[in-house]
Every structure is written in structure tokens, then in C-alpha cells.
Design a protein around this motif. Structure first.
Motif, PDB file in Angstrom:
ATOM      1  N   ASP A   1       1.006  -1.200  -0.028  1.00  0.00           N
ATOM      2  CA  ASP A   1      -0.105  -0.289   0.241  1.00  0.00           C
ATOM      3  C   ASP A   1       0.836   0.806  -0.551  1.00  0.00           C
ATOM      4  O   ASP A   1       0.176   2.879  -0.632  1.00  0.00           O
ATOM      5  N   THR A   2       1.931   1.287   0.413  1.00  0.00           N
ATOM      6  CA  THR A   2       3.242   1.923   0.426  1.00  0.00           C
ATOM      7  C   THR A   2       3.412   2.400  -0.409  1.00  0.00           C
ATOM      8  O   THR A   2       3.963   3.796  -0.705  1.00  0.00           O
ATOM      9  N   LEU A   3       4.088   1.793  -1.207  1.00  0.00           N
ATOM     10  CA  LEU A   3       4.376   1.559  -2.606  1.00  0.00           C
ATOM     11  C   LEU A   3       3.590   2.008  -3.464  1.00  0.00           C
ATOM     12  O   LEU A   3       3.802   3.228  -4.712  1.00  0.00           O
ATOM     13  N   ARG A   4       2.153   1.189  -3.404  1.00  0.00           N
ATOM     14  CA  ARG A   4       0.848   1.993  -4.244  1.00  0.00           C
ATOM     15  C   ARG A   4       0.889   3.509  -4.055  1.00  0.00           C
ATOM     16  O   ARG A   4       0.573   4.504  -5.379  1.00  0.00           O
TER      17      ARG A   4
ATOM     18  N   GLY B   1       9.019   6.790  11.123  1.00  0.00           N
ATOM     19  CA  GLY B   1      11.270   5.619  10.131  1.00  0.00           C
ATOM     20  C   GLY B   1      11.224   4.620  10.698  1.00  0.00           C
ATOM     21  O   GLY B   1      11.163   4.004   9.410  1.00  0.00           O
ATOM     22  N   ALA B   2      11.179   3.591  11.413  1.00  0.00           N
ATOM     23  CA  ALA B   2      11.958   2.436  12.111  1.00  0.00           C
ATOM     24  C   ALA B   2      10.517   1.828  11.656  1.00  0.00           C
ATOM     25  O   ALA B   2      10.830   1.038  10.248  1.00  0.00           O
ATOM     26  N   ALA B   3       9.228   2.061  11.543  1.00  0.00           N
ATOM     27  CA  ALA B   3       8.072   0.712  11.877  1.00  0.00           C
ATOM     28  C   ALA B   3       8.225   0.948  10.101  1.00  0.00           C
ATOM     29  O   ALA B   3       7.889  -0.351   9.417  1.00  0.00           O
ATOM     30  N   SER B   4       8.341   1.616   8.690  1.00  0.00           N
ATOM     31  CA  SER B   4       8.404   1.267   7.917  1.00  0.00           C
ATOM     32  C   SER B   4       9.327   1.637   6.913  1.00  0.00           C
ATOM     33  O   SER B   4       9.014   0.353   6.024  1.00  0.00           O
ATOM     34  N   ALA B   5      10.333   1.535   7.710  1.00  0.00           N
ATOM     35  CA  ALA B   5      11.403   0.998   7.654  1.00  0.00           C
ATOM     36  C   ALA B   5      11.989  -0.832   7.660  1.00  0.00           C
ATOM     37  O   ALA B   5      12.760  -1.121   7.070  1.00  0.00           O
ATOM     38  N   LEU B   6      11.154  -1.192   8.257  1.00  0.00           N
ATOM     39  CA  LEU B   6      11.054  -2.873   9.199  1.00  0.00           C
ATOM     40  C   LEU B   6      11.240  -3.521   8.479  1.00  0.00           C
ATOM     41  O   LEU B   6      11.579  -4.658   8.114  1.00  0.00           O
ATOM     42  N   PRO B   7       9.708  -3.635   7.095  1.00  0.00           N
ATOM     43  CA  PRO B   7       9.410  -4.352   7.011  1.00  0.00           C
ATOM     44  C   PRO B   7      10.548  -4.963   5.098  1.00  0.00           C
ATOM     45  O   PRO B   7      10.896  -6.071   5.515  1.00  0.00           O
ATOM     46  N   ALA B   8      11.058  -4.038   4.883  1.00  0.00           N
ATOM     47  CA  ALA B   8      11.901  -3.765   3.813  1.00  0.00           C
ATOM     48  C   ALA B   8      13.462  -5.179   4.809  1.00  0.00           C
ATOM     49  O   ALA B   8      14.379  -5.709   4.194  1.00  0.00           O
TER      50      ALA B   8
ATOM     51  N   LEU C   1      13.753   3.926   1.266  1.00  0.00           N
ATOM     52  CA  LEU C   1      13.422   5.539   1.533  1.00  0.00           C
ATOM     53  C   LEU C   1      11.737   5.694   0.674  1.00  0.00           C
ATOM     54  O   LEU C   1      11.718   6.768   1.362  1.00  0.00           O
ATOM     55  N   LEU C   2      11.544   4.633  -0.057  1.00  0.00           N
ATOM     56  CA  LEU C   2       9.954   4.899  -0.331  1.00  0.00           C
ATOM     57  C   LEU C   2       9.128   5.428   0.754  1.00  0.00           C
ATOM     58  O   LEU C   2       8.071   6.036   1.075  1.00  0.00           O
ATOM     59  N   CYS C   3       9.132   3.805   1.826  1.00  0.00           N
ATOM     60  CA  CYS C   3       8.335   4.107   2.831  1.00  0.00           C
ATOM     61  C   CYS C   3       8.937   4.884   3.851  1.00  0.00           C
ATOM     62  O   CYS C   3       7.641   5.520   4.444  1.00  0.00           O
ATOM     63  N   VAL C   4      10.034   5.317   3.822  1.00  0.00           N
ATOM     64  CA  VAL C   4      10.256   6.001   5.041  1.00  0.00           C
ATOM     65  C   VAL C   4       9.750   7.856   4.266  1.00  0.00           C
ATOM     66  O   VAL C   4       9.064   8.562   5.683  1.00  0.00           O
TER      67      VAL C   4
END
Length: 192
Positions: free
Chosen positions: A33-36, A105-112, A92-95
């Protein structure tokens, strides 16, 4: 005992692979969803739904290349660079889409990052499970040892001085043939 250790090692490697697969799937679902959303304002609506494939497509292909190289015990620096590149792009796109807080920021970077770490451990398990290749000897024909005269031919058992191998050359001066000693006895009048 060795069989139990091997079975435990294979079971652990399979468990690591299964957990890594689950983490990678959850990472892809969490990041889709974040990438979309990051591609939404600049991309057609029909393409937006497939946009995460532009990140995880090369990542998956390079990951499979790394796994194949690990099975053949070869390095895959080019494939690793692709995996790192697209993992960094996804991070970077998620952050960039996350709120401007450290926790977000840490939570958005965690999956990748989690998917990359699990994949690296899978590759590590493959390289640990497969034993290293034994280097093949360069010389096909073994050389005959100089200390093994039984394998030598009769002509090769004597050196150019006529001394068998293993005897010093100085001893050949004191060894006389019977005919030589017989001629000395005639010379001094001892013979019959």
C-alpha cells in the motif's frame, strides 16, 4: 551421533527458510500500500496496482540468482548489489511516506530490512549445509618416491655410480668385486 547432528542441521535450515518466506510475504503485504501510494500522483491508475512489482520483481529475481549461486558455491556480487539496491529503494519510499517521527520512520523501514535480513540468513544456511568443494589435484600421475626402490625398474635402481639408492657414494670405493680382489692376490703371490 553424526546422523542426529546432520538431521538437526537440515531441520534448522528448513525452519529458517520457512520463517524467512513468511517474513518476506508479510513484508511485501505491508509495503504494497505504501508503494502504491508513493506512485499514485505520478502514475496511471491501471499501473499503480502493479507498482510494487517494480520493486519486488527485481528483488525476487536477484534473490533466486543468489540462491542458485549459493547451491553451486559461487559468489553472486552482482545479484547482491541488485538486492541491496531495491531493498534500499523500498526502504526510502516507505520512510518518505511515513510521518516525520522516529518511531514511524523505523516502523516503515522495518518490513524491507526484515525481509533482507531473513534472506541473508537463508543464504547463510545454504552455505553452511553444503560442504566446501575439495580442490582437485593438479598432477594426475603420482610421482614415484625416491625412497621406495621396490617400485623402480632394475635399471633405475642404480645411480650413475653403480650404487643402489639409499647408500652413500663414498661406500662404493670400499666395495670391490671378487675378480678385482683375485687379481690383487695373484699380483702379490698369494694365489694358487
Amino acid at each position: 551421533m553424526a546422523t542426529m547432528l546432520q538431521t538437526g542441521s537440515l531441520f534448522t535450515a528448513a525452519l529458517v527458510g520457512a520463517i524467512a518466506a513468511v517474513v518476506s510475504i508479510l513484508s511485501g503485504l505491508a509495503i504494497c500500500d505504501t508503494l502504491r501510494h508513493s506512485a499514485g500522483p505520478h502514475t496511471a491508475h491501471e499501473v499503480v496496482s502493479w507498482w510494487p512489482l517494480l520493486i519486488y520483481g527485481p528483488w525476487t529475481v536477484a534473490s533466486l540468482s543468489i540462491l542458485r549461486s549459493a547451491l553451486h558455491q559461487r559468489r553472486a556480487l552482482h545479484s547482491w548489489s541488485i538486492v541491496l539496491l531495491f531493498s534500499t529503494l523500498a526502504t526510502l519510499l516507505c520512510v518518505a511516506q511515513a510521518p516525520r517521527t522516529i518511531a514511524a520512520g523505523a516502523a516503515s523501514a522495518l518490513p524491507a530490512v526484515a525481509a533482507l535480513a531473513c534472506f541473508q540468513q537463508v543464504v547463510r544456511q545454504i552455505t553452511l549445509t553444503r560442504p566446501p568443494r575439495q580442490a582437485t589435484p593438479r598432477h594426475r600421475n603420482p610421482t614415484v618416491s625416491a625412497l621406495d626402490p621396490l617400485r623402480l625398474t632394475p635399471a633405475a635402481r642404480r645411480s650413475k655410480d653403480g650404487v643402489p639408492p639409499g647408500y652413500p657414494a663414498a661406500d662404493s670405493r670400499t666395495v670391490h668385486s671378487p675378480s678385482h680382489s683375485h687379481s690383487h692376490s695373484h699380483r702379490f703371490g698369494y694365489g694358487a
